[in-house]
Design a protein around this motif. Structure first.
Motif, mmCIF file in Angstrom:
data_model
loop_
_atom_site.group_PDB
_atom_site.id
_atom_site.type_symbol
_atom_site.label_atom_id
_atom_site.label_comp_id
_atom_site.label_asym_id
_atom_site.label_seq_id
_atom_site.Cartn_x
_atom_site.Cartn_y
_atom_site.Cartn_z
ATOM 1 N N LEU A 338 0.851 -1.208 0.000
ATOM 2 C CA LEU A 338 0.000 0.000 0.000
ATOM 3 C C LEU A 338 0.883 1.253 0.000
ATOM 4 O O LEU A 338 0.557 2.254 -0.658
ATOM 5 C CB LEU A 338 -0.928 -0.006 1.218
ATOM 6 C CG LEU A 338 -2.027 -1.068 1.219
ATOM 7 C CD1 LEU A 338 -2.741 -1.131 2.571
ATOM 8 C CD2 LEU A 338 -3.050 -0.796 0.105
ATOM 9 N N VAL A 339 2.009 1.193 0.700
ATOM 10 C CA VAL A 339 2.943 2.354 0.713
ATOM 11 C C VAL A 339 3.478 2.611 -0.694
ATOM 12 O O VAL A 339 3.606 3.755 -1.130
ATOM 13 C CB VAL A 339 4.076 2.103 1.738
ATOM 14 C CG1 VAL A 339 5.222 3.089 1.550
ATOM 15 C CG2 VAL A 339 3.513 2.169 3.162
ATOM 16 N N LYS A 340 3.685 1.539 -1.467
ATOM 17 C CA LYS A 340 4.124 1.719 -2.871
ATOM 18 C C LYS A 340 3.081 2.538 -3.642
ATOM 19 O O LYS A 340 3.397 3.228 -4.615
ATOM 20 C CB LYS A 340 4.270 0.371 -3.566
ATOM 21 C CG LYS A 340 5.526 -0.421 -3.231
ATOM 22 C CD LYS A 340 5.542 -1.716 -4.061
ATOM 23 C CE LYS A 340 6.557 -2.727 -3.546
ATOM 24 N NZ LYS A 340 6.338 -4.057 -4.175
ATOM 25 N N MET A 341 1.819 2.453 -3.208
ATOM 26 C CA MET A 341 0.714 3.161 -3.913
ATOM 27 C C MET A 341 0.508 4.560 -3.338
ATOM 28 O O MET A 341 -0.427 5.257 -3.712
ATOM 29 C CB MET A 341 -0.582 2.341 -3.799
ATOM 30 C CG MET A 341 -0.501 0.967 -4.445
ATOM 31 S SD MET A 341 -2.021 -0.002 -4.211
ATOM 32 C CE MET A 341 -3.121 0.828 -5.359
ATOM 33 N N GLY A 342 1.384 4.938 -2.361
ATOM 34 C CA GLY A 342 1.280 6.298 -1.810
ATOM 35 C C GLY A 342 0.686 6.357 -0.424
ATOM 36 O O GLY A 342 0.523 7.442 0.141
ATOM 37 N N ALA A 343 0.362 5.210 0.164
ATOM 38 C CA ALA A 343 -0.188 5.222 1.534
ATOM 39 C C ALA A 343 0.914 5.604 2.517
ATOM 40 O O ALA A 343 2.110 5.462 2.219
ATOM 41 C CB ALA A 343 -0.751 3.851 1.892
ATOM 42 N N ASN A 344 0.469 6.109 3.690
ATOM 43 C CA ASN A 344 1.431 6.500 4.736
ATOM 44 C C ASN A 344 1.107 5.670 5.974
ATOM 45 O O ASN A 344 0.175 5.986 6.715
ATOM 46 C CB ASN A 344 1.291 8.000 5.025
ATOM 47 C CG ASN A 344 2.307 8.455 6.072
ATOM 48 O OD1 ASN A 344 3.059 7.629 6.620
ATOM 49 N ND2 ASN A 344 2.311 9.746 6.353
ATOM 50 N N ILE A 345 1.831 4.558 6.140
ATOM 51 C CA ILE A 345 1.497 3.580 7.195
ATOM 52 C C ILE A 345 2.750 3.279 8.006
ATOM 53 O O ILE A 345 3.809 3.002 7.439
ATOM 54 C CB ILE A 345 0.959 2.263 6.581
ATOM 55 C CG1 ILE A 345 -0.284 2.531 5.718
ATOM 56 C CG2 ILE A 345 0.655 1.231 7.674
ATOM 57 C CD1 ILE A 345 -0.733 1.346 4.878
ATOM 58 N N GLU A 346 2.594 3.354 9.302
ATOM 59 C CA GLU A 346 3.716 3.038 10.198
ATOM 60 C C GLU A 346 3.396 1.744 10.954
ATOM 61 O O GLU A 346 2.309 1.626 11.529
ATOM 62 C CB GLU A 346 3.895 4.194 11.195
ATOM 63 C CG GLU A 346 4.994 3.998 12.222
ATOM 64 C CD GLU A 346 4.860 5.013 13.366
ATOM 65 O OE1 GLU A 346 5.430 4.760 14.433
ATOM 66 O OE2 GLU A 346 4.138 6.035 13.177
ATOM 67 N N ILE A 347 4.283 0.761 10.906
ATOM 68 C CA ILE A 347 4.054 -0.511 11.604
ATOM 69 C C ILE A 347 4.910 -0.536 12.869
ATOM 70 O O ILE A 347 6.112 -0.293 12.796
ATOM 71 C CB ILE A 347 4.415 -1.712 10.710
ATOM 72 C CG1 ILE A 347 3.579 -1.690 9.426
ATOM 73 C CG2 ILE A 347 4.224 -3.040 11.467
ATOM 74 C CD1 ILE A 347 2.096 -1.860 9.617
ATOM 75 N N ARG A 348 4.261 -0.783 14.013
ATOM 76 C CA ARG A 348 5.006 -0.955 15.265
ATOM 77 C C ARG A 348 4.906 -2.437 15.634
ATOM 78 O O ARG A 348 3.907 -2.873 16.227
ATOM 79 C CB ARG A 348 4.409 -0.067 16.365
ATOM 80 C CG ARG A 348 4.554 1.425 16.025
ATOM 81 C CD ARG A 348 3.949 2.307 17.074
ATOM 82 N NE ARG A 348 4.001 3.725 16.674
ATOM 83 C CZ ARG A 348 3.195 4.669 17.187
ATOM 84 N NH1 ARG A 348 2.296 4.330 18.115
ATOM 85 N NH2 ARG A 348 3.279 5.924 16.769
ATOM 86 N N GLN A 349 5.922 -3.219 15.244
ATOM 87 C CA GLN A 349 5.890 -4.681 15.436
ATOM 88 C C GLN A 349 5.721 -5.033 16.912
ATOM 89 O O GLN A 349 5.024 -5.971 17.267
ATOM 90 C CB GLN A 349 7.184 -5.333 14.907
ATOM 91 C CG GLN A 349 7.322 -5.396 13.391
ATOM 92 C CD GLN A 349 6.205 -6.176 12.673
ATOM 93 O OE1 GLN A 349 5.249 -6.664 13.303
ATOM 94 N NE2 GLN A 349 6.291 -6.240 11.361
ATOM 95 N N ASP A 350 6.388 -4.232 17.778
ATOM 96 C CA ASP A 350 6.388 -4.615 19.214
ATOM 97 C C ASP A 350 4.968 -4.658 19.793
ATOM 98 O O ASP A 350 4.639 -5.448 20.649
ATOM 99 C CB ASP A 350 7.269 -3.647 20.023
ATOM 100 C CG ASP A 350 6.824 -2.187 19.862
ATOM 101 O OD1 ASP A 350 7.070 -1.388 20.762
ATOM 102 O OD2 ASP A 350 6.188 -1.887 18.816
ATOM 103 N N THR A 351 4.110 -3.799 19.273
ATOM 104 C CA THR A 351 2.724 -3.822 19.803
ATOM 105 C C THR A 351 1.734 -4.313 18.749
ATOM 106 O O THR A 351 0.531 -4.119 18.895
ATOM 107 C CB THR A 351 2.324 -2.394 20.229
ATOM 108 O OG1 THR A 351 2.507 -1.519 19.089
ATOM 109 C CG2 THR A 351 3.147 -1.901 21.407
#
Ligand code: EPZ
Length: 424
Positions: A338-351
């Motif tokens: 989705l980020v490749k398509m311009g989305a702005n997403i942050e993944i926090r693996q720890d939570t």
């Protein structure tokens, strides 16, 4: 890898009949061997996971035929008790033959189903519960050698309401000696469907739909014709497609009580969703609003199988949304695409949290589906984006969606496909 091209930016309009449920059909297909005769499953979805389970039934010695949308299994001639090798690895649901073979034959050899892209997916809960029923299990490399002199009912408390483990124990205990009580059992609608199918075939199960199932073993099951209920996740996927692309649609064959949390979040995001019986009308005119927090939970909580689709539609909502994935440890694979398509997403693996900062617009580009629902989410993103999106990995989509291309084209989507359905 099979792929499709989507020219996005067009609202959807029209109506769709929802197909039969993959996650109800798969355990029921394993359950057909509990009756040493014919079982007819009406409205069975023609998807690759069902075809793989049919291959296993044939390997076991059963006869499987289709009459239009009715799958007919004749388990009279079942002669083998091993579900191993390539065919077993094609679908994780092959592990459900463990309970069914033990239920009917008191012996089974099955391959470990193995993990997949969304997580390691162990089966420790399945095995611990089967041992409570008196099954002896020897693990050697990736094979499980199981047998039991006489399956005897027992009290089983699940530490987690595992869908597959609940299904395996139900399948193993309907022909057992005595009563089995399952506590903290999964309550998904697919468990209800499995129980309703088995009761129609003569099983004695009470507490259906609750987390305490009581199963009184019976001598044998009988021939039954059962209609597979509609797929709540396919319905949810198409509801999110309209929410993402805009427009309006009527979906036929949607039970409100099965997708209550999905509808709640769609309304929070600004969609209007109305029901008349099993017909659901969704409309979305204005830009979606963000949803402060979505947490996946066992039913009746928000379903993990709808998480990727919501990540896609919230990527262009106004504001910041948060998704917490509590069921699988690696179910954010779609975020990078989705980020490749311009989305702005942050993944926090720890939570196990995804923060989605809504952007104005996604842009079409080639993207790769890496799991069933993630690939479906990319199809939705392609409907939302301007320009052309090529989604590859459609073989994942074909595991669970009969014909997503024709369905979306019937709503006016501009989709050109290479391959996105299994041979009719
Ligand atoms: C079923 O998988 C569904 N598959 C999944 O749908 C669905 O996401 C899942 O239930 C949860 O609703 C089918 O019905 C064929 P679980 P299942 O056992 O049975 C852990 C889709 O997209 N666990 O409830 O495998 C496991 O690792 C698919 O249609 C153990 O630790 O789900 C996972 O983290 C994806 N030990 C969690 O529990 C066990 O013995 C949920 O697993 C079993 C499970």
């Amino acid at each position: 890898m099979s792929s499709i091209n989507i020219i996005g930016g067009k609202p959807l309009l029209g109506e769709i009949e929802i197909q039969g449920s993959k996650n109800a059909a798969l355990p029921i297909l394993a359950g057909t061997i509990l009756h040493q005769g014919v079982t007819r499953l009406e409205g069975c979805p023609k998807i690759s996971d069902v075809l793989h389970m049919s291959e296993i039934l044939e390997e076991l010695g059963c006869v499987v035929t289709w009459e239009k949308k009715t799958l007919i299994v004749d388990a009279t001639t079942l002669s083998k008790h091993a579900v191993v090798g390539e065919v077993a690895k094609k679908t994780r649901a092959s592990v459900l033959f463990l309970g069914a073979l033990l239920g009917r034959e008191k012996t089974a050899v099955v391959s470990y189903p193995g993990g997949c892209s969304i997580g390691e997916r162990p089966i420790d809960l399945h095995l611990a519960a089967l041992r409570k029923l008196g099954v002896s299990i020897k693990e050697d490399l990736d094979l499980l050698y199981c047998n039991v002199a006489q399956m005897t009912g027992s009290k089983i408390h699940f530490s987690f309401p595992s869908v597959g483990a609940t299904e395996n124990i139900i399948l193993a205990s309907v022909l057992a000696e005595g009563e089995t009580n399952l506590y903290n059992a999964a309550r998904e609608p697919e468990i209800v469907a499995l129980c309703e199918f088995l009761v129609a075939a003569g099983a004695n199960i009470s507490g259906i739909g609750t987390s305490h199932l009581k199963i009184e073993g019976v001598q044998e099951l009988k021939e039954v014709t059962y209609k597979i209920p509609a797929d709540r996740i396919v319905a949810g996927t198409y509801l999110t497609a309209v929410a993402g692309a805009g427009g309006s649609a009527v979906l036929h064959g949607v039970r409100e009580k099965e997708i209550r949390m999905v509808v709640k979040m769609l309304r929070k995001a600004g969609c209007s969703v109305d029901f008349s019986g099993e017909h659901c009308l969704i409309r979305r005119e204005k830009r979606l609003k963000s949803v402060s927090k979505i947490e996946t939970k066992p039913f009746p909580g928000f379903p993990t199988d709808m998480q990727s689709q919501f990540m896609a539609i919230l990527s262009t909502a106004m504001g910041e949304s948060k998704i917490v994935e509590n069921i699988f440890e690696a179910r954010f694979l779609v975020a990078d695409e989705l980020v490749k398509m311009g989305a702005n997403i942050e993944i926090r693996q720890d939570t196990s949290t995804a923060i989605i900062y809504g952007v104005k617009q996604l842009h079409g580009t080639p993207v790769v589906g890496k799991d069933l629902r993630g690939a479906a989410a990319l199809v939705i993103a392609g409907l939302m984006a301007d320009g052309v999106t090529t989604v590859s990995g459609m073989e994942y989509v074909m595991r669970g969606y009969e014909d997503i291309c024709s369905d979306l084209i019937s709503l006016g989507a501009n989709v050109t496909e290479s391959v996105c359905r299994i041979a009719k």
